[in-house]
Design an enzyme around this catalytic site. Structure first.
Site, PDB file in Angstrom:
ATOM      1  CB  CYS A 101      -0.908  -0.020   1.215  1.00  0.00           C
ATOM      2  SG  CYS A 101      -1.986   1.404   1.314  1.00  0.00           S
ATOM      3  CB  CYS A 201      -2.807  -0.113   4.125  1.00  0.00           C
ATOM      4  SG  CYS A 201      -2.558   1.422   3.347  1.00  0.00           S
TER       5      CYS A 201
END
Length: 396
Positions: A101, A201
């Site tokens: 991420c 995330c």
């Protein structure tokens, strides 16, 4: 002219304080919230739903008197993170979505949007530090551990490049977490006492089996227990003609067969399990708890062993294939045959352990001084010198 910084406001205390500090330092600050997820059916909804977070981020921006907007990156997140996760689990590997991420979303897609909005920098609430040094007249950026040892998040940024670091700021990296909360309370920010989010995330806590079942169908299979005195653990080590052949031998996974142990239970899909996992096996009656020591997604078998000291969990050599070696410090990249003494870790929050990197034509061996528990294919090994993160790679 004031430098413009776009802060990834996540609705948590760390990014809130990052925005506050930058404003105090005289930057022009803009808050941007990333919406990465739409499907609330697989999130444990009271644990950090994105709606509450975006609301908190907006209230922080209002309090600080900075512009705020939400950007929907769910399409890119699905393409680059979620699909990759399904793909990896299907292969029997365990991906690290937080590392990805940062590399693919926050410091790529998000950073590009920020730069299009005229930003000089992108800032996040990560506990890590950026410094720079001059090498042969060229500026080289260094990624260092956060000053708070308990919160250091440098590992999650182990895939960043020099180009990404050049535009990144980490305002809370020099602070201790209690000080961050204190600053937030003093500034009367709504996030001052908000507990840290956990899970994927910007998605929040996810029920992983349900999440994976969207794509990976349940498939009944057997759980096999391997005894601690299994022959392969105690066989004599052959003599090697070179260090490289020794490392290749030691990095090899053991290929278990069903006949090597006894069937102790059933599961609903080997691709839902990961090495070192203890929960979710649903097998009782053993003296010590069972741990997953290997998964075979082809045969759909989970191999387990009793206790966290089971020899099947341990090894001290990790291999990273050539294409998956990443150097933040490109100037320190090893050539074939070269070695480097480092400190390394194979998961977030693990203490750094002494290791030696060995570069070969095929890739990179990381030889740890001590045996490591549950080396998991698909996860990242990151290597440091002192508190500087030099590079990382996907364990294969």
């Amino acid at each position: 002219m004031k430098k413009r910084v776009i802060v990834g406001l996540s609705g948590g205390v760390d990014s809130s304080v990052a925005a506050y500090l930058l404003k105090e330092q005289g930057y022009e600050v803009i808050g941007l919230f990333m919406k990465n997820w739409h499907d609330d059916s697989v999130t444990i909804s009271d644990e950090c739903p994105w709606l509450d977070d975006s609301n908190d981020a907006m209230l922080v921006a209002q309090k600080l008197g900075i512009p705020f907007q939400t950007v929907d990156l769910s399409e890119q997140y699905k393409d680059r993170i979620v699909d990759y996760m399904f793909n990896e689990y299907e292969k029997g590997r365990t991906p690290n979505p937080d590392v990805l991420c940062n590399r693919e979303i926050k410091f790529d897609v998000f950073m590009k949007i920020a730069l299009e909005l005229g930003a000089d920098y992108v800032a996040t609430g990560h506990y890590c530090r950026k410094t720079e040094t001059q090498i042969n007249g060229k500026t080289v950026y260094q990624l260092k551990a956060g000053a708070d040892n308990n919160k250091d998040q440098s590992y999650f940024l182990c895939q960043l490049s020099q180009q990404q670091l050049a535009k990144a700021l980490f305002p809370v990296g020099e602070l201790q977490k209690p000080d961050v909360r204190q600053i937030a309370a003093k500034a009367d920010l709504i996030t001052a006492d908000k507990k840290d989010s956990q899970g994927l995330c910007f998605i929040g806590k996810v029920r992983l089996p349900e999440f994976l079942q969207q794509k990976l169908k349940p498939k009944n299979g057997e759980i096999v227990e391997i005894e601690a005195d299994f022959l392969s653990y105690n066989k004599s080590i052959p003599r090697f003609s070179s260090k490289e052949s020794e490392l290749a031998y030691r990095a090899k996974r053991i290929n278990y067969n069903k006949e090597d142990g006894k069937v102790v239970g059933t599961h609903n899909g080997a691709h839902y399990f990961t090495k070192g996992q203890r929960k979710g096996l649903g097998v009782g009656g053993t003296i010590e708890p069972l741990f997953v020591i290997e998964t075979d997604v082809e045969e759909n078998i989970i191999y387990t062993g009793q206790g966290k000291n089971h020899p099947g969990l341990y090894n001290n050599v990790v291999f990273v294939v050539f294409d998956e070696i990443h150097w933040i410090r490109e100037d320190l990249e090893l050539k074939n045959g070269e070695t480097l003494e480092v400190l390394a870790r194979i998961r977030y929050r693990q203490t750094l352990e002494k290791a030696t990197l060995h570069k070969t034509k095929e890739g990179l061996y990381v030889e740890f001084q001590n045996k490591q528990s549950a080396i998991t294919e698909g996860q990242f090994v990151a290597w440091y010198q002192d508190d500087e993160l030099l590079g990382s790679g996907v364990m294969s």
